[in-house]
Design a protein around this motif. Structure first.
Motif, PDB file in Angstrom:
ATOM      1  N   GLN A  36       1.002  -1.420   0.333  1.00 35.29           N
ATOM      2  CA  GLN A  36       0.131   0.062   0.121  1.00 35.29           C
ATOM      3  C   GLN A  36       0.682   1.154   0.470  1.00 35.29           C
ATOM      4  OE1 GLN A  36      -3.146  -0.302   3.097  1.00 35.29           O
ATOM      5  NE2 GLN A  36      -4.046  -1.885   2.553  1.00 35.29           N
ATOM      6  N   ALA A  37       2.496   1.318   0.993  1.00 31.84           N
ATOM      7  CA  ALA A  37       2.615   2.171   0.474  1.00 31.84           C
ATOM      8  C   ALA A  37       4.057   2.217  -0.622  1.00 31.84           C
ATOM      9  CB  ALA A  37       3.887   2.068   2.018  1.00 31.84           C
ATOM     10  N   GLN A  38       3.409   1.764  -1.423  1.00 30.18           N
ATOM     11  CA  GLN A  38       4.385   1.396  -2.898  1.00 30.18           C
ATOM     12  C   GLN A  38       3.273   1.855  -4.070  1.00 30.18           C
ATOM     13  OE1 GLN A  38       6.215  -1.773  -3.656  1.00 30.18           O
ATOM     14  NE2 GLN A  38       8.190  -1.644  -1.815  1.00 30.18           N
ATOM     15  N   GLY A  39       2.382   1.679  -3.377  1.00 27.73           N
ATOM     16  CA  GLY A  39       0.581   1.932  -4.367  1.00 27.73           C
ATOM     17  C   GLY A  39      -0.473   1.071  -4.666  1.00 27.73           C
ATOM     18  N   GLY A  40      -1.278   1.350  -3.404  1.00 24.77           N
ATOM     19  CA  GLY A  40      -2.418   0.817  -3.118  1.00 24.77           C
ATOM     20  C   GLY A  40      -3.872   1.169  -4.115  1.00 24.77           C
ATOM     21  N   PRO A  41      -4.786   0.433  -3.423  1.00 30.05           N
ATOM     22  CA  PRO A  41      -6.284   0.293  -4.557  1.00 30.05           C
ATOM     23  C   PRO A  41      -6.243   2.232  -4.337  1.00 30.05           C
ATOM     24  CG  PRO A  41      -6.232  -1.029  -3.039  1.00 30.05           C
ATOM     25  CD  PRO A  41      -4.476  -0.360  -2.199  1.00 30.05           C
ATOM     26  N   GLY A  42      -6.431   2.820  -5.642  1.00 31.78           N
ATOM     27  CA  GLY A  42      -6.929   3.843  -5.939  1.00 31.78           C
ATOM     28  C   GLY A  42      -5.364   4.991  -5.708  1.00 31.78           C
ATOM     29  N   SER A  43      -4.245   4.542  -5.882  1.00 32.08           N
ATOM     30  CA  SER A  43      -3.170   5.568  -5.576  1.00 32.08           C
ATOM     31  C   SER A  43      -1.603   4.353  -6.431  1.00 32.08           C
ATOM     32  CB  SER A  43      -2.578   5.123  -4.085  1.00 32.08           C
ATOM     33  OG  SER A  43      -2.186   4.149  -3.614  1.00 32.08           O
ATOM     34  N   GLY A  44      -2.027   4.309  -7.866  1.00 35.59           N
ATOM     35  CA  GLY A  44      -1.518   3.474  -8.877  1.00 35.59           C
ATOM     36  C   GLY A  44      -1.122   2.049  -8.370  1.00 35.59           C
ATOM     37  N   GLY A  45      -1.616   1.260  -7.492  1.00 43.29           N
ATOM     38  CA  GLY A  45      -1.683  -0.089  -7.121  1.00 43.29           C
ATOM     39  C   GLY A  45      -2.475  -1.101  -8.087  1.00 43.29           C
ATOM     40  N   GLY A  46      -3.345  -0.455  -8.734  1.00 38.31           N
ATOM     41  CA  GLY A  46      -4.566  -1.338  -9.589  1.00 38.31           C
ATOM     42  C   GLY A  46      -6.183  -1.732  -9.193  1.00 38.31           C
ATOM     43  N   PRO A  47      -7.360  -1.563  -9.648  1.00 37.06           N
ATOM     44  CA  PRO A  47      -8.407  -1.276  -8.990  1.00 37.06           C
ATOM     45  C   PRO A  47      -7.897  -2.159  -7.395  1.00 37.06           C
ATOM     46  CG  PRO A  47      -8.608  -1.344 -10.738  1.00 37.06           C
ATOM     47  CD  PRO A  47      -6.894  -2.000 -10.721  1.00 37.06           C
ATOM     48  N   VAL A 310     -15.046   3.879 -10.607  1.00 33.99           N
ATOM     49  CA  VAL A 310     -14.736   5.448  -9.071  1.00 33.99           C
ATOM     50  C   VAL A 310     -15.304   5.372  -8.617  1.00 33.99           C
ATOM     51  CG1 VAL A 310     -13.491   7.147  -9.079  1.00 33.99           C
ATOM     52  CG2 VAL A 310     -13.395   6.399 -11.438  1.00 33.99           C
ATOM     53  N   ILE A 311     -14.989   5.010  -6.642  1.00 33.28           N
ATOM     54  CA  ILE A 311     -15.954   5.868  -5.970  1.00 33.28           C
ATOM     55  C   ILE A 311     -16.376   6.741  -5.697  1.00 33.28           C
ATOM     56  CG2 ILE A 311     -15.695   4.793  -3.471  1.00 33.28           C
ATOM     57  CD1 ILE A 311     -16.264   2.564  -4.812  1.00 33.28           C
ATOM     58  N   GLU A 312     -17.518   7.077  -5.678  1.00 32.91           N
ATOM     59  CA  GLU A 312     -18.729   8.122  -4.713  1.00 32.91           C
ATOM     60  C   GLU A 312     -19.258   7.935  -3.028  1.00 32.91           C
ATOM     61  OE1 GLU A 312     -20.463  10.546  -7.978  1.00 32.91           O
ATOM     62  OE2 GLU A 312     -19.193  10.170  -9.862  1.00 32.91           O
ATOM     63  N   GLN A 313     -18.906   8.631  -2.991  1.00 34.31           N
ATOM     64  CA  GLN A 313     -19.818   8.770  -1.297  1.00 34.31           C
ATOM     65  C   GLN A 313     -21.474   9.200  -0.895  1.00 34.31           C
ATOM     66  OE1 GLN A 313     -17.479   9.549   1.829  1.00 34.31           O
ATOM     67  NE2 GLN A 313     -18.122  11.666   1.447  1.00 34.31           N
ATOM     68  N   ALA A 314     -22.401   8.416  -1.114  1.00 34.40           N
ATOM     69  CA  ALA A 314     -23.856   9.235  -1.170  1.00 34.40           C
ATOM     70  C   ALA A 314     -24.245   9.360   0.465  1.00 34.40           C
ATOM     71  CB  ALA A 314     -24.415   8.779  -1.550  1.00 34.40           C
ATOM     72  N   ARG A 315     -24.488  10.681   0.829  1.00 38.31           N
ATOM     73  CA  ARG A 315     -25.447  11.227   2.095  1.00 38.31           C
ATOM     74  C   ARG A 315     -26.532  10.502   1.976  1.00 38.31           C
ATOM     75  NH1 ARG A 315     -21.087  11.661   5.225  1.00 38.31           N
ATOM     76  NH2 ARG A 315     -19.704  12.964   4.632  1.00 38.31           N
ATOM     77  N   VAL A 352     -12.158   0.753  -8.062  1.00 39.65           N
ATOM     78  CA  VAL A 352     -12.379  -0.638  -7.856  1.00 39.65           C
ATOM     79  C   VAL A 352     -12.603  -1.927  -9.145  1.00 39.65           C
ATOM     80  CG1 VAL A 352     -13.449   0.366  -6.013  1.00 39.65           C
ATOM     81  CG2 VAL A 352     -15.127   0.438  -7.875  1.00 39.65           C
ATOM     82  N   ASP A 353     -12.580  -2.886  -8.714  1.00 44.81           N
ATOM     83  CA  ASP A 353     -13.330  -3.967 -10.027  1.00 44.81           C
ATOM     84  C   ASP A 353     -13.917  -5.098  -9.285  1.00 44.81           C
ATOM     85  OD1 ASP A 353     -13.359  -5.556 -11.820  1.00 44.81           O
ATOM     86  OD2 ASP A 353     -11.533  -6.992 -11.500  1.00 44.81           O
ATOM     87  N   ILE A 354     -15.438  -4.782 -10.148  1.00 43.34           N
ATOM     88  CA  ILE A 354     -16.691  -5.036  -9.112  1.00 43.34           C
ATOM     89  C   ILE A 354     -16.571  -6.970  -9.783  1.00 43.34           C
ATOM     90  CG2 ILE A 354     -19.190  -5.355  -8.889  1.00 43.34           C
ATOM     91  CD1 ILE A 354     -19.318  -2.111  -9.448  1.00 43.34           C
ATOM     92  N   THR A 355     -16.437  -7.491  -8.720  1.00 43.87           N
ATOM     93  CA  THR A 355     -15.867  -9.093  -8.924  1.00 43.87           C
ATOM     94  C   THR A 355     -17.247 -10.052  -9.206  1.00 43.87           C
ATOM     95  OG1 THR A 355     -15.328  -9.670  -6.730  1.00 43.87           O
ATOM     96  CG2 THR A 355     -13.479  -9.086  -8.551  1.00 43.87           C
ATOM     97  N   GLN A 356     -18.506  -9.412  -8.275  1.00 42.80           N
ATOM     98  CA  GLN A 356     -19.776  -9.564  -8.046  1.00 42.80           C
ATOM     99  C   GLN A 356     -20.736  -9.013  -7.985  1.00 42.80           C
ATOM    100  OE1 GLN A 356     -20.077 -13.072  -5.001  1.00 42.80           O
ATOM    101  NE2 GLN A 356     -22.781 -12.724  -5.070  1.00 42.80           N
ATOM    102  N   LEU A 357     -21.687  -8.572  -9.197  1.00 44.19           N
ATOM    103  CA  LEU A 357     -22.812  -7.920  -9.028  1.00 44.19           C
ATOM    104  C   LEU A 357     -24.323  -8.043  -8.996  1.00 44.19           C
ATOM    105  CD1 LEU A 357     -22.886  -4.592  -9.229  1.00 44.19           C
ATOM    106  CD2 LEU A 357     -23.374  -5.071 -12.178  1.00 44.19           C
ATOM    107  N   SER A 358     -24.706  -8.156  -8.255  1.00 46.11           N
ATOM    108  CA  SER A 358     -25.994  -8.406  -7.051  1.00 46.11           C
ATOM    109  C   SER A 358     -27.455  -7.853  -8.131  1.00 46.11           C
ATOM    110  CB  SER A 358     -26.059  -9.160  -6.446  1.00 46.11           C
ATOM    111  OG  SER A 358     -25.036 -10.042  -6.370  1.00 46.11           O
ATOM    112  N   LYS A 359     -28.276  -8.410  -8.068  1.00 43.05           N
ATOM    113  CA  LYS A 359     -30.017  -7.067  -7.720  1.00 43.05           C
ATOM    114  C   LYS A 359     -30.290  -6.972  -6.438  1.00 43.05           C
ATOM    115  CE  LYS A 359     -30.998  -8.394 -12.325  1.00 43.05           C
ATOM    116  NZ  LYS A 359     -31.866  -8.508 -13.574  1.00 43.05           N
ATOM    117  N   SER A 360     -30.387  -5.976  -6.537  1.00 45.92           N
ATOM    118  CA  SER A 360     -30.720  -5.475  -4.177  1.00 45.92           C
ATOM    119  C   SER A 360     -32.146  -6.384  -4.657  1.00 45.92           C
ATOM    120  CB  SER A 360     -31.001  -4.336  -4.415  1.00 45.92           C
ATOM    121  OG  SER A 360     -31.650  -3.402  -5.087  1.00 45.92           O
ATOM    122  N   SER A 361     -32.815  -6.460  -5.436  1.00 42.78           N
ATOM    123  CA  SER A 361     -34.641  -7.666  -5.242  1.00 42.78           C
ATOM    124  C   SER A 361     -34.373  -8.213  -4.879  1.00 42.78           C
ATOM    125  CB  SER A 361     -35.097  -6.498  -6.417  1.00 42.78           C
ATOM    126  OG  SER A 361     -34.527  -6.903  -7.917  1.00 42.78           O
TER     127      SER A 361
END
Length: 363
Positions: A36-47, A310-315, A352-361
């Motif tokens: 992570q110090a060398q380059g973790g998620p979101g800092s050039g180390g891959g999704p 890309v991650i966004e946060q939502a209130r 991010v790389d989504i490995t599993q995507l489901s429907k909320s319903s």
């Protein structure tokens, strides 16, 4: 070698031994931190690989869980209005009876004799009244003489009606259709108004009595639906609220409610304990996310949404909660992709790389 020097040597040796034993377990942590110090998620180390759900509307029910008891729709303890010897029992224990059906007959021989005597006297008085009416029309008697005879006829008719009413009290009839319970008298028994005879219950439909906390007083309404189950029966029953007590119980601070449920198969017995679900509202287009997706903050809550990798946060504002889901009222929309894993590792802007995507319903 002094004692102090020996203690220092022993301490250093102990630290080296413990470090050697712990190194295999701590090695992955060091490697992860180094990566992570060398380059973790979101800092050039891959999704970062994560799992997520796509928001889709679904139908949910706002519910209250309670407990209550089954009651007969109508119930009465059969009793006699008069005392006497039972001369006939015309029902079988545990069987259905119809409204007005004769169940018990008490000895009325004395009343029948009085009725017969009253009938003879009435017939004689009516014949005398008819003769005097004809005489009155021809002026053979005065009006006062005829009125006295007519009054005697009316008195005898009233006496006959009184005897009939007394005879009626020697007959115990079903006040409504229902099922007779166990009997506690026999033919030949002497009974009085205090004697226990049997119970009569109407068990189709049945009533369900239960209560809810007073904070729900404004949300409970007539015609609300309930579902419930009882012990020993692998079925779920339904009912409808038809009466609400117009006051709060001072001891329990609860609102008393009564619902009605069909009992065609007569599987429900009065007195049974019921686990009840009161359905307050049904929402057709609710957006639900797994509880784990909601991140609490000071005076607010948020979720992480992936848009174009890309991650966004939502209130968010939340609504109904179930055991594993939370309704989102505001903050996300249909089609948004909400993260369910990696919540402690992502920040706004993380790839991010989504490995599993489901429907909320479908969760």
């Amino acid at each position: 070698m002094s004692k102090v020097t020996k203690r220092i040597v022993y301490f250093v040796v102990a630290v080296i031994v413990l470090g050697a034993l712990a190194y295999p377990k701590l090695k992955p942590v060091f490697q992860s931190n180094n990566a992570q110090a060398q380059g973790g998620p979101g800092s050039g180390g891959g999704p970062l690989q994560v799992e997520a759900v796509v928001m889709e509307p679904q139908t949910i029910e706002d519910r209250i869980f309670s407990s209550g008891s089954i009651q007969a729709n109508e119930v009465v303890e059969l009793s006699s209005e008069t005392s006497g010897i039972i001369t006939g029992i015309f029902f079988e224990e545990g069987r259905e009876v119809d409204r007005g059906e004769l169940l018990i007959k008490i000895n009325d021989s004395e009343l029948q004799a009085q009725k017969q005597r009253a009938n003879f006297r009435l017939n004689l008085a009516e014949q005398r009244e008819e003769r005097q009416q004809r005489l009155l029309e021809r002026g053979g008697i005065s009006q006062d003489d005829y009125d006295a005879t007519l009054n005697e006829v009316n008195v005898l008719r009233s006496e006959l009606n009184l005897i009939d009413a007394q005879i009626e009290k020697t007959e115990i009839r079903a006040p409504f259709s229902g099922r007779i319970g166990l009997k506690y008298v026999s033919e030949g028994s002497y009974i009085s108004p205090n004697t226990r005879i049997a119970s009569l219950q109407e068990i189709d439909p049945v009533k369900i009595d239960f209560s809810v906390p007073e904070r729900y007083i404004a949300r409970v309404n007539i015609s609300d639906n309930i579902s419930f189950d009882v012990q020993g029966i692998d079925s779920t029953f339904t009912g409808e609220v038809y009466a609400i007590e117009p006051r709060i119980d001072l001891q329990t601070r609860t609102l008393q409610i009564r619902a009605l449920s069909e009992n065609d198969d007569q599987l429900l017995f009065p007195g049974a304990f019921a686990n009840i679900v009161l359905i307050l509202d049904e929402i057709d287009d609710a957006l639900m996310v797994p509880t784990i997706s909601v991140v609490p903050e000071l005076n607010s809550q948020k979720v992480f949404v992936a848009r174009n990798g890309v991650i966004e946060q939502a209130r968010i504002e939340t609504g109904i909660r179930t055991s594993d889901k939370v309704q989102i009222i505001n903050g996300v929309a249909r089609g948004d992709t909400v993260l369910t894993t990696g919540l402690l590792q992502v920040n706004p802007g993380t790839e991010v790389d989504i490995t599993q995507l489901s429907k909320s319903s479908e969760l």
